[in-house]
Design a protein around this motif. Structure first.
Motif, mmCIF file in Angstrom:
data_model
loop_
_atom_site.group_PDB
_atom_site.id
_atom_site.type_symbol
_atom_site.label_atom_id
_atom_site.label_comp_id
_atom_site.label_asym_id
_atom_site.label_seq_id
_atom_site.Cartn_x
_atom_site.Cartn_y
_atom_site.Cartn_z
ATOM 1 N N ILE A 1 5.359 41.866 55.176
ATOM 2 C CA ILE A 1 7.163 43.330 55.647
ATOM 3 C C ILE A 1 7.954 43.416 54.889
ATOM 4 O O ILE A 1 8.985 42.512 54.568
ATOM 5 C CB ILE A 1 7.060 42.938 56.851
ATOM 6 N N GLY A 2 8.125 44.188 53.994
ATOM 7 C CA GLY A 2 9.134 44.728 53.225
ATOM 8 C C GLY A 2 9.204 44.139 51.820
ATOM 9 O O GLY A 2 10.178 44.094 51.416
ATOM 10 N N ARG A 3 8.224 42.965 51.382
ATOM 11 C CA ARG A 3 8.093 42.817 49.962
ATOM 12 C C ARG A 3 7.710 43.505 48.072
ATOM 13 O O ARG A 3 8.258 43.297 47.768
ATOM 14 C CB ARG A 3 7.250 41.899 49.754
ATOM 15 N N LYS A 4 7.570 44.578 49.161
ATOM 16 C CA LYS A 4 8.179 46.010 47.748
ATOM 17 C C LYS A 4 8.737 46.995 49.009
ATOM 18 O O LYS A 4 7.854 47.233 49.523
ATOM 19 C CB LYS A 4 6.238 46.399 47.440
ATOM 20 N N GLU B 1 -0.811 51.512 48.525
ATOM 21 C CA GLU B 1 -0.225 50.487 48.564
ATOM 22 C C GLU B 1 -0.353 49.637 49.325
ATOM 23 O O GLU B 1 -0.997 49.860 50.173
ATOM 24 C CB GLU B 1 1.389 51.007 48.541
ATOM 25 N N ASP B 2 -0.164 48.263 49.322
ATOM 26 C CA ASP B 2 -0.840 47.183 50.469
ATOM 27 C C ASP B 2 -0.212 47.411 51.343
ATOM 28 O O ASP B 2 1.330 48.217 51.505
ATOM 29 C CB ASP B 2 -0.439 46.125 49.809
ATOM 30 N N GLU B 3 -0.369 46.908 52.855
ATOM 31 C CA GLU B 3 0.516 46.572 53.909
ATOM 32 C C GLU B 3 1.600 46.057 54.194
ATOM 33 O O GLU B 3 2.308 44.972 52.883
ATOM 34 C CB GLU B 3 -0.129 45.965 55.132
ATOM 35 N N LEU C 1 1.637 50.191 57.329
ATOM 36 C CA LEU C 1 0.863 49.156 57.850
ATOM 37 C C LEU C 1 -0.965 49.785 58.081
ATOM 38 O O LEU C 1 -0.612 50.546 58.056
ATOM 39 C CB LEU C 1 1.284 49.323 59.013
ATOM 40 N N LYS C 2 -1.585 48.485 57.845
ATOM 41 C CA LYS C 2 -3.555 48.738 57.913
ATOM 42 C C LYS C 2 -3.194 47.915 58.274
ATOM 43 O O LYS C 2 -4.498 46.615 58.067
ATOM 44 C CB LYS C 2 -3.734 48.111 56.080
ATOM 45 N N PRO C 3 -3.163 47.999 59.991
ATOM 46 C CA PRO C 3 -3.846 46.916 60.737
ATOM 47 C C PRO C 3 -5.566 46.747 60.709
ATOM 48 O O PRO C 3 -6.560 48.116 61.304
ATOM 49 C CB PRO C 3 -3.360 47.189 61.515
ATOM 50 N N SER C 4 -6.349 46.048 61.032
ATOM 51 C CA SER C 4 -7.690 46.462 61.759
ATOM 52 C C SER C 4 -7.561 46.305 62.852
ATOM 53 O O SER C 4 -8.515 44.522 63.501
ATOM 54 C CB SER C 4 -8.362 45.271 60.334
ATOM 55 N N GLU D 1 7.459 41.187 61.502
ATOM 56 C CA GLU D 1 7.117 40.466 61.016
ATOM 57 C C GLU D 1 6.186 39.567 61.965
ATOM 58 O O GLU D 1 5.321 38.880 62.283
ATOM 59 C CB GLU D 1 7.336 40.066 59.290
ATOM 60 N N GLU D 2 7.601 38.578 62.537
ATOM 61 C CA GLU D 2 7.553 37.831 63.683
ATOM 62 C C GLU D 2 6.233 37.985 64.963
ATOM 63 O O GLU D 2 5.114 36.766 65.498
ATOM 64 C CB GLU D 2 8.637 37.695 63.821
ATOM 65 N N LEU D 3 6.311 39.392 64.544
ATOM 66 C CA LEU D 3 5.616 39.749 66.286
ATOM 67 C C LEU D 3 4.311 40.704 66.232
ATOM 68 O O LEU D 3 3.214 40.479 66.982
ATOM 69 C CB LEU D 3 6.719 40.934 67.250
ATOM 70 N N TYR D 4 4.123 40.935 64.946
ATOM 71 C CA TYR D 4 2.965 42.126 64.286
ATOM 72 C C TYR D 4 2.311 40.666 63.568
ATOM 73 O O TYR D 4 0.931 41.821 63.585
ATOM 74 C CB TYR D 4 3.643 42.654 63.029
ATOM 75 N N MET D 5 2.512 40.035 62.909
ATOM 76 C CA MET D 5 1.597 39.408 62.767
ATOM 77 C C MET D 5 0.232 38.819 63.708
ATOM 78 O O MET D 5 -0.649 38.942 63.294
ATOM 79 C CB MET D 5 2.049 38.234 61.510
ATOM 80 N N PRO D 6 0.954 38.078 64.888
ATOM 81 C CA PRO D 6 0.086 37.688 65.460
ATOM 82 C C PRO D 6 -0.639 38.909 66.815
ATOM 83 O O PRO D 6 -1.570 38.279 67.090
ATOM 84 C CB PRO D 6 0.619 36.902 66.915
#
Length: 327
Positions: free
Chosen positions: A78-81, A102-104, A138-141, A249-254
């Motif tokens: 998150i935020g790396r680009k 673009e990437d997620e 964001l590109k969540p599956s 990112e801490e909340l989104y990834m899980p």
């Protein structure tokens, strides 16, 4: 390349770094280095240049480029680009243009928006260099029906980031952050999907960071405020942005990897400004009074219309207002 050179200058802030060393490190010519230095100066960086010694970064401007935010980031994606704009119509509009390629985690951020908008088509004021106006691709599956939870992840992340700065703020379900009964942040989440497959989700975030009282005119002054107004202090926008992205990112990834919404739900319950209050639920021209009694496991508002039966409310096109004001 410009961001890489800036990061290198920051790492060597206490001394000079030669153009030859920069050229060797990045494999570009000395003339290219000179052009990048001039580009940085045009952005507001003060860079000292002395023959046979090299370059030294003296000061940095208050801008939200990747080179300025990177030192506060602890994220993996998150935020790396970051696509950075001085002025833009809307970061959400631009993010949707970029989303497919673009990437997620890619950010679109601007110092000023001319067509910023909030939920239900409301106007969002976005004065230059006074707030954080951004959109995350964001590109969540996941099941498209669960996308509404991403808005709450965003709200929880902002509340936690403010807490990291020692600022207490509350969540007005589902997408607003409030202080002293007024709004300091709003979130607008938009989705593109086909049947049960998500193409992309754009989460737009507007944080009123260092706006002054004169920036709020007319009806907006009744519901809007800024962190600076409420705390009496100017806030470091770069640090706040970094803290928010880390918390998100801490909340989104899980959530996207394990369908784990529990940490977000805990924050949304603890930081809720609505639970226990009597409010008005507004759907179009219809208004109903009710008492908010909680949030269920899916993040839906639990309300009691006075008949003792608890009903769940989806965010959708519903607005929530206090009986006598915004909250």
């Amino acid at each position: 390349m410009k961001d890489k050179i800036l990061i290198l200058l920051k790492e060597n802030r206490d001394g000079f770094i030669s153009g030859e060393k920069i050229s060797d490190k990045f494999g570009v010519s000395r003339s290219a280095i000179w052009k990048y230095m001039n580009a940085l100066k045009e952005e507001g960086y003060e860079i000292e240049s002395i023959p046979r010694k090299g370059y030294r970064l003296v000061s940095s401007p208050d801008i939200l480029t990747y080179g300025e935010v990177e030192e506060y980031l602890g994220t993996k994606i998150i935020g790396r680009k970051i696509y950075y704009f001085d002025t833009i119509d809307s970061t959400n509009i631009k993010a949707k243009e970029l989303a497919y390629k673009e990437d997620e985690g890619t950010l679109v951020i601007a110092e000023e928006q001319t067509l910023g908008r909030g939920r239900l088509g409301r106007t969002w004021i976005s004065p230059k260099k006074k707030g954080i106006w951004m959109s995350i691709i964001l590109k969540p599956s996941i099941d498209p029906m669960k996308v509404a939870k991403i808005t709450q992840i965003g709200a929880a992340a902002i509340a936690l980031a403010l807490e990291d700065l020692g600022i207490e703020a509350f969540i007005k379900w589902p997408n607003d952050i409030v202080m002293n009964g007024k709004k300091v942040c709003g979130i607008l989440t938009e989705m593109s999907c086909e049947l049960n497959m998500i193409n992309y989700v754009i989460m737009g975030v507007g944080i009123n960071v260092n706006l002054d009282s004169e920036d709020f005119q007319g009806e907006v002054s009744k519901v809007g405020t800024s962190l600076k107004i409420e705390t009496g202090e100017k806030i470091n926008r770069k640090e706040l942005l970094g803290l928010f992205l880390n918390r998100f990112e801490e909340l989104y990834m899980p959530f996207i990897e394990k369908d784990d919404f529990s940490s977000t739900l805990k924050v949304c319950r603890e930081k809720s400004i609505l639970i226990g209050k009597e409010v008005k639920l507004i759907r179009g021209s219809e208004e109903k009074k009710c008492k908010v009694v909680g949030l269920n496991g899916d993040g839906e508002l639990e309300v009691d219309y006075g008949n003792g039966v608890v009903e769940n409310v989806l965010s959708g096109e519903v607005s929530v207002r206090g009986l006598y004001g915004y909250v």
